[in-house]
Design a protein around this motif. Structure first.
Motif, mmCIF file in Angstrom:
data_model
loop_
_atom_site.group_PDB
_atom_site.id
_atom_site.type_symbol
_atom_site.label_atom_id
_atom_site.label_comp_id
_atom_site.label_asym_id
_atom_site.label_seq_id
_atom_site.Cartn_x
_atom_site.Cartn_y
_atom_site.Cartn_z
ATOM 1 N N TYR A 1 0.862 -1.183 0.000
ATOM 2 C CA TYR A 1 0.000 0.000 0.000
ATOM 3 C C TYR A 1 0.899 1.234 0.000
ATOM 4 C CZ TYR A 1 -3.275 3.639 1.364
ATOM 5 O OH TYR A 1 -4.020 4.788 1.395
ATOM 6 N N LEU A 2 0.878 1.979 -1.098
ATOM 7 C CA LEU A 2 1.676 3.193 -1.212
ATOM 8 C C LEU A 2 0.880 4.369 -0.660
ATOM 9 C CD1 LEU A 2 3.387 2.997 -4.735
ATOM 10 C CD2 LEU A 2 4.506 2.982 -2.506
ATOM 11 N N ASP A 3 1.302 4.870 0.469
ATOM 12 C CA ASP A 3 0.604 6.004 1.088
ATOM 13 C C ASP A 3 1.065 7.297 0.422
ATOM 14 O OD1 ASP A 3 -1.001 7.462 2.731
ATOM 15 O OD2 ASP A 3 0.349 7.404 4.456
ATOM 16 N N ILE A 4 0.820 7.373 -0.887
ATOM 17 C CA ILE A 4 1.235 8.521 -1.692
ATOM 18 C C ILE A 4 0.038 8.956 -2.539
ATOM 19 C CG2 ILE A 4 2.846 9.354 -3.455
ATOM 20 C CD1 ILE A 4 4.737 7.105 -2.637
ATOM 21 N N GLY A 5 -0.386 10.194 -2.375
ATOM 22 C CA GLY A 5 -1.532 10.686 -3.119
ATOM 23 C C GLY A 5 -1.167 11.330 -4.436
ATOM 24 N N ASN A 6 0.119 11.396 -4.753
ATOM 25 C CA ASN A 6 0.596 11.991 -6.001
ATOM 26 C C ASN A 6 0.884 10.870 -6.991
ATOM 27 O OD1 ASN A 6 2.878 12.858 -7.876
ATOM 28 N ND2 ASN A 6 2.317 14.833 -6.994
ATOM 29 N N TYR A 7 0.197 10.856 -8.124
ATOM 30 C CA TYR A 7 0.321 9.762 -9.084
ATOM 31 C C TYR A 7 1.742 9.622 -9.623
ATOM 32 C CZ TYR A 7 0.192 7.498 -13.646
ATOM 33 O OH TYR A 7 0.484 6.702 -14.720
ATOM 34 N N ASP A 8 2.374 10.742 -10.000
ATOM 35 C CA ASP A 8 3.710 10.680 -10.592
ATOM 36 C C ASP A 8 4.729 10.117 -9.610
ATOM 37 O OD1 ASP A 8 2.918 11.652 -13.063
ATOM 38 O OD2 ASP A 8 3.125 13.740 -12.430
ATOM 39 N N ARG A 9 4.625 10.527 -8.351
ATOM 40 C CA ARG A 9 5.581 10.024 -7.359
ATOM 41 C C ARG A 9 5.336 8.550 -7.062
ATOM 42 N NH1 ARG A 9 7.122 14.453 -2.683
ATOM 43 N NH2 ARG A 9 8.449 15.728 -4.037
ATOM 44 N N ALA A 10 4.074 8.155 -6.969
ATOM 45 C CA ALA A 10 3.764 6.742 -6.736
ATOM 46 C C ALA A 10 4.275 5.894 -7.896
ATOM 47 C CB ALA A 10 2.260 6.564 -6.556
ATOM 48 N N ARG A 11 4.096 6.391 -9.093
ATOM 49 C CA ARG A 11 4.575 5.693 -10.292
ATOM 50 C C ARG A 11 6.097 5.538 -10.258
ATOM 51 N NH1 ARG A 11 5.793 7.955 -15.478
ATOM 52 N NH2 ARG A 11 5.387 6.526 -17.211
ATOM 53 N N THR A 12 6.803 6.581 -9.817
ATOM 54 C CA THR A 12 8.260 6.533 -9.736
ATOM 55 C C THR A 12 8.729 5.485 -8.737
ATOM 56 O OG1 THR A 12 8.453 8.876 -10.338
ATOM 57 C CG2 THR A 12 10.324 7.892 -9.206
ATOM 58 N N VAL A 13 8.032 5.382 -7.602
ATOM 59 C CA VAL A 13 8.399 4.396 -6.585
ATOM 60 C C VAL A 13 8.219 2.979 -7.135
ATOM 61 C CG1 VAL A 13 7.813 3.458 -4.310
ATOM 62 C CG2 VAL A 13 7.906 5.932 -4.652
ATOM 63 N N VAL A 14 7.139 2.740 -7.873
ATOM 64 C CA VAL A 14 6.888 1.411 -8.433
ATOM 65 C C VAL A 14 7.968 1.057 -9.461
ATOM 66 C CG1 VAL A 14 5.286 -0.001 -9.774
ATOM 67 C CG2 VAL A 14 4.414 1.530 -8.010
ATOM 68 N N TYR A 15 8.316 2.002 -10.326
ATOM 69 C CA TYR A 15 9.389 1.748 -11.294
ATOM 70 C C TYR A 15 10.717 1.461 -10.580
ATOM 71 C CZ TYR A 15 6.851 2.938 -15.584
ATOM 72 O OH TYR A 15 5.989 2.930 -16.651
ATOM 73 N N THR A 16 10.958 2.180 -9.485
ATOM 74 C CA THR A 16 12.182 1.949 -8.715
ATOM 75 C C THR A 16 12.241 0.514 -8.208
ATOM 76 O OG1 THR A 16 12.281 4.261 -8.013
ATOM 77 C CG2 THR A 16 13.480 2.661 -6.667
#
Length: 421
Positions: free
Chosen positions: A348-363
């Motif tokens: 569960y990514l507690d991130i409300g910003n789509y671009d930042r959440a996307r970056t974490v998943v790619y990482t």
């Protein structure tokens, strides 16, 4: 009206300057200041010690000075043991940790995506990697990691996302579609049955290049979206009635070893389901070696390059085909399970910003491949992708794909029967 426009431009410029200053200068907390003062004192004492030893190289004086020099206490930095997985016999967890940190640090040093990592707290690169891996591998808060590393919470936040941006920028380098010799080495048999090639009719088993599938990563609903009616566990937030923007779709193609060959992150409302990949393979036929294919579960387009199961199996040949395909799809299930076991923050990514959440998943996907290349694999309970909503949609089927699937299903049954006689 002109004054209003001018005022808005001035405010916008002011915000830009403040953001730039915030990135380049951040106040130190009491803990950070104390750590840095300790380091300065140690440097002064060390310089004084070297100077005295050079002028009076007496062993007695040297021993006395060494005894009087304060010894720094141990720093309680976390390890990356949870990330590295099982180690080889004779190797300690700390050795595996240092190997993982060294490898990732070298990747960051060789990367030219950014001049330096953000964050005014001058952590060493190895400690920056450990801090970021801790946030990825554990379900811990920034406050908790802040206490561990004795850094400001704001610095932790900045360092982590700067790390993720740098690593995610390596996606094209670390998650590569195999071509040429790499593609030939990545191919694996569609079936273990003995194949009787009938070249005159062009009938033979294809070889599999990779397994196509997806998983969902729950994220915090962006500000302004409708709140979820249920506040239960993260797994329950992926229900059909939930707002589509409360998760990310992660589309993957993995090799037989579970290494990612392709990944694409999109919003939950994106129902692409492999269509972009299908078009890419059609436009670039050289991406698929002759006689090869991808396999996927129901819901993906059936083409000559992507084989999917029969939605309603009629007869033993179709049942055997579906069973063989499902065995391959379990490779992807295991790879997704390993990804989420290694990087628990993806539950569960507690991130409300789509671009930042996307970056974490790619990482996480890039680091998954890095650890696979290092031979550090994790195995968890396989996660089977949900096909309930997929099967309700009409599956796209191209005539060439239907014909190829029928040929392969017939060959499976023929060779299966001949193998039993």
């Amino acid at each position: 009206m002109a004054q209003m426009d001018l005022r808005q431009h001035v405010l916008s410029a002011g915000r830009a300057v403040l953001d730039m200053m915030e990135r380049e200068w951040q106040p130190l907390s009491a803990g950070e200041l104390e750590l840095r003062l300790d380091q300065v004192v140690e440097d002064i004492l060390e310089s004084d010690l070297v100077g005295k030893v050079e002028t009076q190289p007496s062993s007695d004086v040297y021993v006395q000075l060494l005894q009087s020099k304060p010894s720094p206490g141990p720093q309680a930095f976390p390890t990356a043991a949870a990330l590295t997985g099982p180690t080889e016999e004779g190797a300690t967890a700390s050795e595996a940790d240092s190997e993982a940190v060294r490898c990732i640090s070298e990747l960051l040093q060789s990367s030219k995506s950014m001049a330096r990592l953000a964050g005014r707290a001058r952590l060493s690169l190895s400690h920056t990697v450990l801090l970021s891996l801790s946030l990825l591998s554990e379900r811990v808060s920034y406050r908790s990691v802040s206490r561990r590393f004795q850094l400001e919470k704001g610095n932790i936040h900045r360092i982590f996302f700067s790390f993720c941006e740098r690593i995610s920028n390596l996606k094209e380098e670390q998650i590569r579609w195999p071509v040429g010799e790499e593609a030939a080495e990545a191919l694996f048999p569609f079936s273990s049955l003995v194949v009787k090639k009938e070249q005159d009719e062009g009938r033979c088993f294809p070889q599999v290049l990779g397994v196509l599938g997806h998983t969902q990563i729950p994220i915090r609903l962006p500000v302004g979206k409708h709140a979820l009616e249920s506040v239960g566990p993260a797994e329950k937030r992926k229900k059909k009635k939930a707002h589509p923007d409360c998760w990310l779709n992660l589309e993957l193609v993995c090799s037989c070893r579970g290494q990612f060959l392709h990944c694409r992150v999109s919003k939950g409302s994106d129902v692409d389901r492999g269509r972009r990949l299908r078009d890419r393979l059609k436009q670039n036929p050289e991406l698929m070696p002759p006689g090869s294919c991808l396999v996927a579960r129901a819901g993906y387009p059936l083409t000559a390059q992507i084989l999917t199961p029969y939605t309603q199996s009629n007869g033993p040949d179709q049942e055997l085909f579906n069973q063989t395909l499902e065995e391959h799809c379990q490779i992807l299930d295991q790879a997704v399970s390993s990804l989420k076991v290694r990087f628990k923050r993806l539950t569960y990514l507690d991130i409300g910003n789509y671009d930042r959440a996307r970056t974490v998943v790619y990482t996480a996907c890039v680091l998954h491949n890095v650890f696979m290349q290092m031979g550090q694999e994790l195995h968890g309970e396989s996660e089977t992708e949900s096909t309930v909503t997929v099967q309700e949609e009409e599956q796209e089927e191209e005539e060439e794909g239907v014909q190829r699937r029928d040929v392969v299903a017939d060959l499976l049954l023929t060779n299966g029967n001949s193998g039993r006689t």
